[in-house]
Enzyme design. Sequence first.
Site, short mmCIF file in Angstrom:
data_model
loop_
_atom_site.label_atom_id
_atom_site.label_comp_id
_atom_site.label_asym_id
_atom_site.label_seq_id
_atom_site.Cartn_x
_atom_site.Cartn_y
_atom_site.Cartn_z
N GLU A 1 -2.45 3.98 -15.18
CA GLU A 1 -1.24 3.95 -14.34
C GLU A 1 -0.09 3.19 -14.97
O GLU A 1 1.05 3.65 -14.95
CB GLU A 1 -1.55 3.34 -12.96
N HIS B 1 -8.31 1.14 -0.54
CA HIS B 1 -7.69 2.46 -0.52
C HIS B 1 -6.90 2.75 0.76
O HIS B 1 -6.53 3.89 1.00
CB HIS B 1 -8.75 3.56 -0.69
#
Lengths: 326, 351
Positions: free
Chosen positions: A60, A129
């Site tokens: 990322e 998450h």
Amino acid sequence: MAKITYREALNQAMCNEMERDDRVFLMGEEVAEYNGAYKVSQGMLDKFGPKRVIDTPITELGFAGLGVGAAMAGLRPIIEFMTWNFAILAADQIVNAAAKMKYMTAGQYNCPMVFRGAGGAAARVSSQHSQAFENWYANIPGLKVVMPSNPADAKGLLAASIRDNDTVIFIENEINYGDIAEVPEGEYIIPLGKADIKRVGKDITLVAHSRMTGYALAAAEELAKMGIDAEVVDPRTIRPLDEATILASVAKTNRAVVIEEGWRFAGIGAEISARIMEKGFDDLDAPVARVTGKDVPMPYAANLENHALPSVADIVEAARVTCNRA
Amino acid sequence: MTGTKTQEQAVGLTQEGRFYSAERLHAMHGMMLYIRRFEEKAGQMYGLKKIGGFCHLCNGQEAVCVGMEEASEPTDYMMTSYRDHGHIIARGTNPTAVMAELLGRAGGVVGGKGGSMHMFDVEKNFAGGNGIVGEQVPIGLGFAFASQYRDDKRVSITIMGDGGVNQGAVYESFNMAALWKLPVVFVIENNQYAMGTSLSRASAETHLYKRGISFKVPGIQVDGMDVLEVERKMGEAIEHARSGQGPIIVEMMTYRYRGHSMSDPATYRTRDEVDEWRTGRDPIARLQKQMIEAGLATEAEFKQKDKDIKKEIVAVAKAAEAQPEPDLSVLWDDILTDEIPNAYPYPRQVG
């Protein structure tokens, strides 16, 4: 108008913009051959080829930085984070590079790009998450933060974000991807920085964004049964905020509840309620109430998860109390 | 090395089969000396509290700045960390604007918004001046991506230090660069110390040019105190990247004479070690010796040149200092390109 899903609406916006401007490309994990982890980029590899729809390694920070450099060099990257949880790894490039580049270089370089992906609470995936980060990015000068609550807004706001010449943090909602509604065909642009009144009412203003807009609309139906006519305002762009629309609504209803999925402390609701206090104090007949996620990491067990999130009932209750009804 | 005064077409010298004209050698020498004197002046101005904040000087590393610039095209992209004065001056940015930036003046390269660590010059394709260690590496990758996307054959010269090379972002970048054969030269300026931590205390593999092995990124080691070797090897590396063979790592062995920043007395190094580099391997003295031996210049000429450069730098500092501070109105400039007038935070105002 055709009825399509939220994810198809996002797909249409990206495809239209890529057809219109060959500087635009999409990069991220599983966006190409897998057709997107959430199928937002379905078919785009076939349409645009591997030069413009690019699968990355799980890296990322690296591909966020690649996007920053490509934007500085004149391209218009769309960088997809599978979810915003993973973007924390890339925060240096978003906060220290993209957001400041124009200022730090006195306008020599800018970063016209979109960072997008799923945000908010997903279903049964526990604490790492399921979280809301819009308040993190909304705090930073140089960024715009956009969060659509329905398919039509998803299309219009994403197209506007891709055309925008600044760095846009575009936070989608994982639970909303399958929502179906009418979406204008062809080119459709919703200007950034414009709120939308999703339901007209006269007794109380419910300010809610992203998935919580749907909750506020459901709460409004419940409130109607109690004789409370709620107006629902969706800011759509979190930063910069169309507070005029919110303040005008409060001037009419004299009461407000601000709803967000994220944590209460220093959340978006804190900012919006502060603005109502600063600019609409004389319009208020009651303190502004906030409905937020509980101040805990998201648990896994279904009942605990449910309890951690704001509910329609929470909104109804807050509105009822704010309206001083038994 | 051979003196080639007798060569037909021009006077100059040849090193490892590569010919350098006297004119070019004088230019390279002059630029190294200019950077050296500029940095000394910056150090002095810092001592006088005219420069604020962090200030990282590159004395000793001039051959890296100048040799790389000599090897690259003006259209190639270049970006580095916060030790950036030498690189941007070598790229050809007006030194008065660099000094003005150090002094926080209106005519600074970024109008007084960045200071020592954030020198940028889009006209010269110099993209910083980045203050977070290693941050510029994925950004450099992005410039290389844009070059490949547009197929315009520009190379991204992405510079980091021996400290920066330990950041994870660097390896993410090595991997993607090799995977997609992006035209990037990763330059590691190995000045042996990441702030106060010596290379061997921070790196398990101290041969930094080998750091790309797992990613199939080839690497070479270069004597960064020899401007001609830097020019030659960097030229080969840039050609490698430009020709579509993908990324390459160039480890420049160099040394900074000063501390990490102005607030660092550098007590972690022995005097003997510093002297060994400073008097034994100095890049400016080395080129002077080569040029004198080749009969291209005399000691007296170099002395005069040094005097002239010092004078120039005094004038640069004076001109920079004479500039006004930025107008307060620029505080609000350049935050957004597309301002949204009716949304909060409202452009150009508090609350």
